[in-house]
Scaffold this motif. Structure first.
Motif, PDB file in Angstrom:
ATOM      1  N   LYS A  62       0.849  -1.184   0.000  1.00 13.83           N
ATOM      2  CA  LYS A  62       0.000   0.000   0.000  1.00 13.83           C
ATOM      3  C   LYS A  62       0.885   1.233   0.000  1.00 13.83           C
ATOM      4  N   VAL A  63       0.370   2.298  -0.536  1.00 10.22           N
ATOM      5  CA  VAL A  63       1.111   3.552  -0.598  1.00 10.22           C
ATOM      6  C   VAL A  63       0.404   4.575   0.285  1.00 10.22           C
ATOM      7  N   VAL A  64       1.159   5.288   1.100  1.00  7.23           N
ATOM      8  CA  VAL A  64       0.546   6.271   1.995  1.00  7.23           C
ATOM      9  C   VAL A  64       0.675   7.687   1.445  1.00  7.23           C
ATOM     10  N   ALA A  65       0.061   8.632   2.155  1.00  4.62           N
ATOM     11  CA  ALA A  65      -0.081  10.004   1.671  1.00  4.62           C
ATOM     12  C   ALA A  65       1.246  10.639   1.247  1.00  4.62           C
ATOM     13  N   ARG A  79       5.852   3.619   1.073  1.00  9.07           N
ATOM     14  CA  ARG A  79       5.250   2.347   0.692  1.00  9.07           C
ATOM     15  C   ARG A  79       5.385   1.343   1.828  1.00  9.07           C
ATOM     16  N   GLN A  80       4.331   0.582   2.069  1.00  9.44           N
ATOM     17  CA  GLN A  80       4.431  -0.489   3.058  1.00  9.44           C
ATOM     18  C   GLN A  80       4.103  -1.811   2.394  1.00  9.44           C
TER      19      GLN A  80
END
Lengths: 250, 250
Positions: A68-71, A75-76
DNA sequence: CGAGCGTTTGATCGGTGTCAAGGATCGTGG
DNA sequence: CCACGATCCTTGACACCGATCAAACGCTCG
């Protein structure tokens, strides 16, 4: 593993039997599932966040990961997948993808229509239970990752991740727990552990200096697995592997 | 919610219908499941790591959470559960508990024998699919937690957690997204987010000062939900709620 | 042999942890 | 109705783990 050419869906049977043996009728029903073969180049996407795929992807070879990509662009990576894993089973029931699935290396995949997946669970309840079990194990691994990322220090975090790989690779017949090929860059390890690549580098180097492991290219040699497991605060239970899949006594 | 006394297993139907309506036969089969009622005092354990429970626990009222303890004694909360959630469905199939389940507040629970759970999935495939879906949503939430804890800063992390609560409570009919009761201490919020209680306190206080929210005891009032969602980098998709469960347009 | 990617290393910064103490709230019992 | 203890919240000073920035190094594959 097999001398005769392996049926493309055979790895799925192997994986679903993690939770216990299936009847030969069940196994045949799995082999009779419709599928399309496809290969993916390194770094290509199997599924993107928001997609509404009509297929489930069985990994036949290679590695893949969910992320997932955050704001702020970070990236996690949420999980790593290998031969036998179905990487987007959830999309069949949930409708749309809530995360990205990307391949690490070149990967061979079998696409199984969602409709066929739903049908087999109705017609062969044991297969349905096995798939559900697989989803539950997935959940267990996610919980361990939440814990790993949330409450362990960098050194333990990395050691834990390496221990998980070693056992999963061993169980899948892809390596030995004390020596295996890990096709991930330090940046990807960082995205698995919520660290930065720089800190992963320093931490691995220190573990290397301490004699915990040796790294040559992407091969990892664990000198003392038990010690690594201690450093990583690693217990095998959350992987829910069968006794006979853990070849060496822990 | 209901004028007439509610059937103890009714919350389960409501939860399983998150993924779509069930036939009345399926609903009746659920209501016909055997069960035992039990209540738990605040902070008591429903399941302990390593247990081999013979029952699944449906939460009828109150809140519960799953957690793991790491080597240095730190605790990580992996998920929060509320009315309608089955908190240890996985034990029915996986055999043993890979984590602890503890209640937050006083809680009323219905214990359903694992055998009955397995049987209903075989006899009523639609119920099996609904339970599997529920497990998949669980997994989706875990992935988001991995991401939250791994890659977001404290302020975003907490804002994200509060957004998740608000929507889940709203969907379960237990509150409004901009005003609800959150029965957690700051220490527990810290264990959800991988932070320390002290830092949670400071961060919440700052959010309060910034006008993002107001706190009185355990009640949270969100002044501008959209802004909180922005701060928390919050998307609703991973919760896989139905359109009609999200009453206010996001 | 050069380009591109990944690894390694150093210097410095900052977000969060740690330690410690005081303050608020609430249930309980005298 | 008040006193008390327990639990939780709040705040300050300081430390440290891991982030950031920057640059050099070393593979590997055209």
């Amino acid at each position: 593993m097999t001398q005769s050419p392996e049926h493309p869906l055979a790895p799925l049977i192997q994986k679903l039997e993690y939770s216990g043996p299936l009847s030969s009728d069940d196994r045949n029903a799995i082999l009779a599932l419709p599928y399309t073969l496809k290969s993916f180049e390194p770094h290509s996407y199997i599924v993107r966040h928001g997609d509404r795929p009509a297929y489930s992807c069985l990994l036949r070879s290679g590695f893949a990961f969910r992320h997932k990509v955050v704001a702020d662009g970070g990236r996690q990576i949420c999980s790593i997948h290998m031969k036998g894993d179905i990487v987007d089973l959830q999309n069949c029931l949930l409708g749309y993808a809530d995360h990205n699935v990307q391949v690490l290396t070149h990967a061979e995949v079998a696409l199984i229509p969602c409709k066929a997946v739903r049908e087999i669970t109705v017609e062969r309840p044991a297969v349905g239970l096995a798939m559900w079990s697989d989803t539950l194990v997935d959940g267990s691994i996610f919980r361990e990752w939440v814990t790993n990322v949330g409450r362990r220090q960098a050194r333990r975090r990395l050691a834990h991740l390496l221990c998980e790989f070693s056992l999963r690779l061993e169980a899948a017949g892809l390596g030995a727990r004390d020596h295996y090929v890990l096709p991930m860059t330090q940046e990807q390890l960082a995205d698995c552990t919520g660290l930065t690549p720089v800190h992963v580098n320093r931490t691995l180097r220190q573990m290397d200096l301490d004699g915990l492991l040796e790294r040559t290219n992407r091969a990892v040699t664990v000198n003392d697995w038990k010690r690594l497991a201690e450093v990583g605060d690693f217990r095998t239970d959350y992987l829910h592997l069968r006794e006979d899949q853990l070849q060496i006594a822990q």
